[in-house]
Enzyme design. Structure first.
Site, PDB file in Angstrom:
ATOM      1  CE  LYS A  80       4.969 -12.926  -2.194  1.00 40.73           C
ATOM      2  NZ  LYS A  80       6.289 -12.921  -2.775  1.00 40.73           N
ATOM      3  N   GLY A 180      22.243  -7.802   5.571  1.00 39.47           N
ATOM      4  CA  GLY A 180      21.490  -9.058   5.610  1.00 39.47           C
ATOM      5  C   GLY A 180      22.219 -10.172   4.890  1.00 39.47           C
ATOM      6  CB  VAL A 181      24.861 -12.468   5.484  1.00 31.40           C
ATOM      7  CG1 VAL A 181      25.753 -11.557   4.688  1.00 31.40           C
ATOM      8  CG2 VAL A 181      25.027 -12.231   6.988  1.00 31.40           C
ATOM      9  N   GLY A 182      21.283 -13.510   4.943  1.00 34.70           N
ATOM     10  CA  GLY A 182      20.418 -14.682   5.029  1.00 34.70           C
ATOM     11  C   GLY A 182      20.586 -15.521   3.773  1.00 34.70           C
ATOM     12  CB  VAL A 184      19.239 -13.447  -1.224  1.00 35.80           C
ATOM     13  CG1 VAL A 184      19.825 -12.759  -2.450  1.00 35.80           C
ATOM     14  CG2 VAL A 184      17.912 -14.106  -1.576  1.00 35.80           C
TER      15      VAL A 184
HETATM   16  P1  NAD Z   1      16.270 -14.392   4.801  1.00 35.36           P
HETATM   17  O1  NAD Z   1      15.213 -14.256   5.837  1.00 35.36           O
HETATM   18  O2  NAD Z   1      16.921 -15.707   4.579  1.00 35.36           O
HETATM   19  O3  NAD Z   1      17.450 -13.348   5.098  1.00 35.36           O
HETATM   20  C1  NAD Z   1      17.244 -12.061   5.600  1.00 35.36           C
HETATM   21  C2  NAD Z   1      18.436 -11.730   6.483  1.00 35.36           C
HETATM   22  O4  NAD Z   1      18.319 -10.370   6.898  1.00 35.36           O
HETATM   23  C3  NAD Z   1      18.490 -12.594   7.756  1.00 35.36           C
HETATM   24  O5  NAD Z   1      19.802 -13.071   7.970  1.00 35.36           O
HETATM   25  C4  NAD Z   1      18.064 -11.614   8.851  1.00 35.36           C
HETATM   26  O6  NAD Z   1      18.621 -11.914  10.112  1.00 35.36           O
HETATM   27  C5  NAD Z   1      18.605 -10.304   8.287  1.00 35.36           C
HETATM   28  N1  NAD Z   1      17.976  -9.122   8.862  1.00 35.36           N
HETATM   29  C6  NAD Z   1      16.695  -8.942   9.273  1.00 35.36           C
HETATM   30  N2  NAD Z   1      16.532  -7.697   9.755  1.00 35.36           N
HETATM   31  C7  NAD Z   1      17.728  -7.069   9.620  1.00 35.36           C
HETATM   32  C8  NAD Z   1      18.197  -5.764   9.915  1.00 35.36           C
HETATM   33  N3  NAD Z   1      17.411  -4.845  10.483  1.00 35.36           N
HETATM   34  N4  NAD Z   1      19.479  -5.466   9.623  1.00 35.36           N
HETATM   35  C9  NAD Z   1      20.309  -6.386   9.084  1.00 35.36           C
HETATM   36  N5  NAD Z   1      19.919  -7.664   8.801  1.00 35.36           N
HETATM   37  C10 NAD Z   1      18.647  -7.975   9.043  1.00 35.36           C
HETATM   38  O7  NAD Z   1      15.603 -13.817   3.457  1.00 35.36           O
HETATM   39  P2  NAD Z   1      16.150 -13.985   1.986  1.00 35.36           P
HETATM   40  O8  NAD Z   1      15.429 -15.083   1.318  1.00 35.36           O
HETATM   41  O9  NAD Z   1      17.637 -13.945   1.974  1.00 35.36           O
HETATM   42  O10 NAD Z   1      15.593 -12.628   1.324  1.00 35.36           O
HETATM   43  C11 NAD Z   1      16.206 -11.383   1.561  1.00 35.36           C
HETATM   44  C12 NAD Z   1      15.422 -10.293   0.847  1.00 35.36           C
HETATM   45  O11 NAD Z   1      15.402 -10.573  -0.560  1.00 35.36           O
HETATM   46  C13 NAD Z   1      13.944 -10.213   1.271  1.00 35.36           C
HETATM   47  O12 NAD Z   1      13.527  -8.875   1.192  1.00 35.36           O
HETATM   48  C14 NAD Z   1      13.222 -11.042   0.208  1.00 35.36           C
HETATM   49  O13 NAD Z   1      11.882 -10.646   0.056  1.00 35.36           O
HETATM   50  C15 NAD Z   1      14.042 -10.690  -1.017  1.00 35.36           C
HETATM   51  N6  NAD Z   1      14.000 -11.688  -2.089  1.00 35.36           N
HETATM   52  C16 NAD Z   1      14.381 -12.967  -1.871  1.00 35.36           C
HETATM   53  C17 NAD Z   1      14.342 -13.904  -2.906  1.00 35.36           C
HETATM   54  C18 NAD Z   1      14.808 -15.317  -2.713  1.00 35.36           C
HETATM   55  O14 NAD Z   1      15.046 -16.022  -3.708  1.00 35.36           O
HETATM   56  N7  NAD Z   1      14.975 -15.780  -1.488  1.00 35.36           N
HETATM   57  C19 NAD Z   1      13.910 -13.514  -4.180  1.00 35.36           C
HETATM   58  C20 NAD Z   1      13.528 -12.188  -4.389  1.00 35.36           C
HETATM   59  C21 NAD Z   1      13.574 -11.279  -3.337  1.00 35.36           C
END
Ligand code: NAD
Length: 362
Positions: A80, A180-182, A184
């Protein structure tokens, strides 16, 4: 504290400090293990409080990548990188390309990808200095944003959980609290609604929340209520450490299955979930879809092949459940054990020499 004290006993191979004063680059690349193959893991761009916090984070994340790749059956090691600073303030072409030079200097021992604070376009920039980059845009021969594939993997893992916990793999009619609806979480929400699940969401970002409500017609709940909901499945897709001393006694779900990395604040929380009768889908097994997807890019990306491999998360999860129940251990401990077993076994078969000595070897 001595410079080697952070890595004592945990099997780390190499730590690289990357400095470029002109662009302001301060980065750390950590290679935890290359026993199974090159160390692949994303680049996190984050305003750490101090350099020690950045080092602790990159070491923890690199080790997690070793287990994730091993448990997913990939021939990849774990690594990483972190770039220290606020990406909105200091990210520039010069800085990213300076970083790319350092990635390149490792000759493929470390392969990078996007992570928190970096995106597709950044990987395209890094790729101008190194071929050891995945997760680039399709126009640069990449596989694009891995998040929807990660979400697809979470759906497969959830189905395995549903079979284990409810005796039926279907998600139709299942209640899911999604934190969390980011990138993923949003894709996961769409898949779950298609499967007929009843989804309730919470997000700190009101725009993300409104967009998901608008697109999928789901219900919302407050930030501090989402993990307390009485539902079939709680899906953490925001932050790490959500299962901790403060939250664990609030849980009213039967299954925890989501994409967030490092969901358990400590290993003992996995044991506590077992005692509470809550089935936990180990995070690095259920969220491996993105890694499986970028690994496919190394052999010339084929979306159908990648999606098919991601569907293997269903079987991987079932194997972990069987192991956990046979050995009376938590699913979290079973997943680590499974990853460590595979690393040990494959490392052993590689002790057999497949080339003969010639004059060049002397
Ligand atoms: P992202 O930043 O796009 O989405 C995260 C979402 O969580 C955002 O909408 C944010 O506003 C919300 N959030 C933050 N704090 C919060 C809280 N206290 N309560 C509720 N919502 C909250 O990230 P992502 O890429 O969707 O990843 C989400 C998780 O999955 C992370 O932990 C990341 O490490 C993990 N992950 C992602 C991937 C990938 O392919 N993107 C792969 C493996 C693991």
């Amino acid at each position: 504290m001595g410079v080697f004290d952070h890595v004592k006993g945990d099997g780390y191979e190499q730590i690289v400090y990357c400095i470029d004063d002109h662009s302001g680059l301060r980065a750390i690349i950590a290679i935890h293990s290359t026993a199974l193959g090159p160390a692949l893991g994303g680049t996190r761009f984050y305003p750490y409080e101090n350099e020690e916090a950045a080092l602790v984070d990159v070491l923890r994340l690199a080790q997690g990548m070793t287990y994730k790749a091993a448990a997913a059956g990939l021939d990849l090691g774990g690594g990483k990188a972190v770039i220290i600073g606020d990406p909105r303030r200091i990210k520039s072409e010069e800085l990213l390309r300076a970083y790319g030079r350092f990635v390149d200097s490792l000759g493929g021992r470390y392969i990078t990808a996007e992570d928190v604070g970096t995106e597709l376009a950044d990987m395209d920039t890094v790729k101008r200095e190194s071929r050891w980059v995945t997760g680039c845009s399709a126009t640069h021969g990449g596989s694009g944003d891995p998040s929807p594939v990660t979400a697809w993997g979470v759906v497969q893992g959830m189905k395995a959980c549903a079979l284990e916990a409810f005796g039926d793999a279907s998600l139709k009619g299942r209640t899911v609290a999604l934190q969390g609806v980011g990138k993923v979480g949003r894709a996961l929400c769409g898949y779950l609604v298609e499967e007929g699940a009843k989804v309730t969401i919470a997000d700190i970002d009101v725009d993300n929340l409104a967009r998901a409500v608008n697109d999928f017609g789901v219900e919302t709940t407050s930030l501090d209520a989402v993990h307390k909901m009485e539902v079939d499945i709680f899906a953490p897709c925001a932050l790490g450490g959500i299962i901790n001393d403060d939250t664990i006694s609030d849980l009213r779900c039967k299954v925890i299955a989501g994409s967030a990395n490092n969901q358990l604040a400590r290993d003992e929380h996995g044991d506590k979930l077992k005692d509470l009768g809550i089935l936990y889908a180990p995070d690095f097994v259920i969220n491996a879809g993105g890694l499986i997807n970028v690994e496919d890019e190394l052999r010339g990306y084929d979306r159908d092949r990648a999606m098919q491999k991601v569907e293997g998360i269903y079987r991987a999860m079932q194997m972990i459940f069987t192991m956990a129940s046979e050995q009376h251990i938590s699913t979290a401990r079973a997943a680590v054990q499974h990853a460590q077993d595979r690393i040990r076994k494959i490392s052993r078969i590689r002790l057999v020499r497949t080339t003969t000595y010639g004059p060049d070897n002397y």
